[in-house]
Design an enzyme around this catalytic site. Structure first.
Site, PDB file in Angstrom:
ATOM      1  N   HIS A  29      63.179  33.302  -6.090  1.00  0.00           N
ATOM      2  CA  HIS A  29      61.924  33.982  -6.370  1.00  0.00           C
ATOM      3  C   HIS A  29      61.230  34.358  -5.069  1.00  0.00           C
ATOM      4  CE1 HIS A  29      61.060  32.648 -10.798  1.00  0.00           C
ATOM      5  NE2 HIS A  29      62.289  33.111 -10.625  1.00  0.00           N
ATOM      6  N   TYR A  59      50.609  32.308 -12.811  1.00  0.00           N
ATOM      7  CA  TYR A  59      49.503  31.347 -12.816  1.00  0.00           C
ATOM      8  C   TYR A  59      48.278  32.071 -13.364  1.00  0.00           C
ATOM      9  CZ  TYR A  59      52.083  28.081  -9.791  1.00  0.00           C
ATOM     10  OH  TYR A  59      53.001  27.201  -9.274  1.00  0.00           O
ATOM     11  N   PRO A 114      50.693  19.081 -10.108  1.00  0.00           N
ATOM     12  CA  PRO A 114      51.853  19.971 -10.046  1.00  0.00           C
ATOM     13  C   PRO A 114      51.522  21.438  -9.787  1.00  0.00           C
ATOM     14  CG  PRO A 114      51.376  19.395 -12.316  1.00  0.00           C
ATOM     15  CD  PRO A 114      50.467  18.555 -11.471  1.00  0.00           C
ATOM     16  N   LYS A 143      54.471  20.898  -5.208  1.00  0.00           N
ATOM     17  CA  LYS A 143      54.713  20.189  -3.958  1.00  0.00           C
ATOM     18  C   LYS A 143      55.343  18.812  -4.106  1.00  0.00           C
ATOM     19  CE  LYS A 143      53.631  23.210  -1.046  1.00  0.00           C
ATOM     20  NZ  LYS A 143      54.503  24.104  -1.831  1.00  0.00           N
ATOM     21  N   TYR A 153      52.802  27.751  -0.232  1.00  0.00           N
ATOM     22  CA  TYR A 153      53.612  27.661  -1.453  1.00  0.00           C
ATOM     23  C   TYR A 153      55.109  27.655  -1.110  1.00  0.00           C
ATOM     24  CZ  TYR A 153      54.649  28.181  -6.424  1.00  0.00           C
ATOM     25  OH  TYR A 153      55.095  27.973  -7.717  1.00  0.00           O
TER      26      TYR A 153
END
Length: 391
Positions: A72, A201, A293, A297, A385
């Site tokens: 991704h 998200y 979550p 991480k 990220y």
């Protein structure tokens, strides 16, 4: 029995550490309280950041990951009916993430470990660790109905927050910082192809939602729910309807529905224990820190810990120098706190606190608007990220 490094816990952290040590010629023994079948089916994280993938490749444990993992190059944020994509490679110098479930990482590492013939004991219940401040700590455990003792040069606790290794550090030495969030995640697995190419998200007045995936045929989705929620109270239809409402965006995007095969509720908390070393006992992964979550991480921090620790133990074994071991706790905690901050930012920016005001909501929208408008804000999110470089 004696070994150089005794590893408590046969999850991804303990197994990756064992793999790195074995390849460097450092003997170790892994003690795992559960049986192999249980360990290989535990559903946990599914996002691997770039440094974690690099570590698995270095360990010779990425063959299936490279063949089957989903690469991704970004994530999508949604709020106020809008969608904004964060492109990782353009903002990080080429770093990206992989969708590859923790269960698969564990299967790969177990298969390699057993093929190498290195000691890995399932059903080994550790009862105590003694002599942490001596040169020969001892791990007491039961296996096949017998009481056993494993003496070590070093003991590494990869056995989680409720594990035995943490208790080897005296209460007067150890300090734990905690934060409990006023909401949980209701997570589902569904036999339906994902409705997106990359993770979504979503911020919503109804609460947070996340669209993830496990494979091209299996979707993984989450809803923010109140603490104490019983997943049995949520019918399949109610879950899909709520996901539809929270992912709503201007345009023709549509959420695919399918049979839900698993439901569970995950509480949200942050925790950091300092120091991560006392004498000859060292903590790694969830034994030392827990993150919500939202920032993906947990597994990645654990992998970073054991990469740093493996280098330190190999240096001690080959040169006799304890310098990297002496710096282990400080080195890892610097990265841990940065990851805790990022996870806190992602969590508080996207979730709806039951007590928040309209003013608080407008601040959340302002944060998300800034990420969409500022390349610097987008780059900071992308860099954290996709994974900060290891020290």
């Amino acid at each position: 029995m004696h070994t150089t490094v005794g590893i408590i816990g046969g999850g991804p952290a303990g197994l990756l550490l064992a793999r790195l040590l074995h390849r460097a010629g450092v003997d170790c023994v892994v003690l795992e309280s559960r049986d192999r079948a249980y360990v290989e089916r535990r559903q946990r994280a599914g996002i691997l950041e770039q440094p974690t993938v690099d570590a698995l490749r270095e360990a010779g444990a990425a063959q299936r990951l490279d063949a089957e993992g989903l690469v991704h190059d970004g994530i999508e944020l949604r709020w106020d009916g809008r969608a904004h994509r964060i492109d990782f490679p353009s903002l990080t110098g080429g770093r990206r993430v992989w969708v590859y479930a923790q269960t698969e990482v564990v299967k790969d590492l177990i298969a390699l470990h057993l093929a190498d013939g290195a000691p890995l004991l399932f059903g080994a219940h550790v009862t105590s660790v003694e002599g942490a401040d001596t040169g020969r700590p001892a791990v007491h455990y039961t296996h096949d109905g017998r009481d056993e003792v494993l003496t070590c040069d070093y003991v590494v606790g990869c056995d989680g927050f409720h594990g035995v290794a943490r208790t080897a550090i005296p209460a007067g030495v150890q300090r734990t910082y905690d934060r409990v969030y006023p909401y949980s995640w209701l997570g589902i697995l569904a036999d339906v192809p994902p409705s997106c190419d990359e993770l979504i998200y979503a911020h919503s007045p109804r609460g947070f939602a996340l669209h993830s995936m496990r494979s091209p045929e299996v979707s993984r989705l989450y809803l923010q729910v109140p603490n104490g929620t019983d997943p049995a109270d949520w019918s399949d239809e109610r879950i899909w309807d709520e996901l539809d409402a929270r992912f709503a965006v201007d345009g023709d995007w549509k959420l695919r529905r399918g049979p839900i095969t698993a439901k569970s509720v995950l509480p949200m908390r942050s925790s950091v224990t300092e120091p991560m070393r006392y004498g000859r006992v060292l903590l790694a992964g969830d034994a030392a820190h827990i993150v919500p979550p939202t920032g993906a991480k947990g597994l990645n921090l654990a992998a970073a810990d054991v990469v740093v620790l493996a280098r330190a133990l190999v240096r001690r074994h080959t040169t006799g120098s304890p310098d990297l071991l002496d710096a282990y706790s400080d080195t890892c905690l610097s990265r841990v706190w940065r990851a805790e901050h990022f996870s806190y930012f992602m969590t508080t920016a996207l979730h709806t606190d039951p007590e928040q005001s309209a003013f608080d909501t407008r601040l959340q929208i302002a944060r998300l608007d800034r990420i969409a408008a500022s390349s610097h804000a987008a780059a900071e999110l992308a860099q954290n990220y996709a994974g900060l470089p290891l020290p």
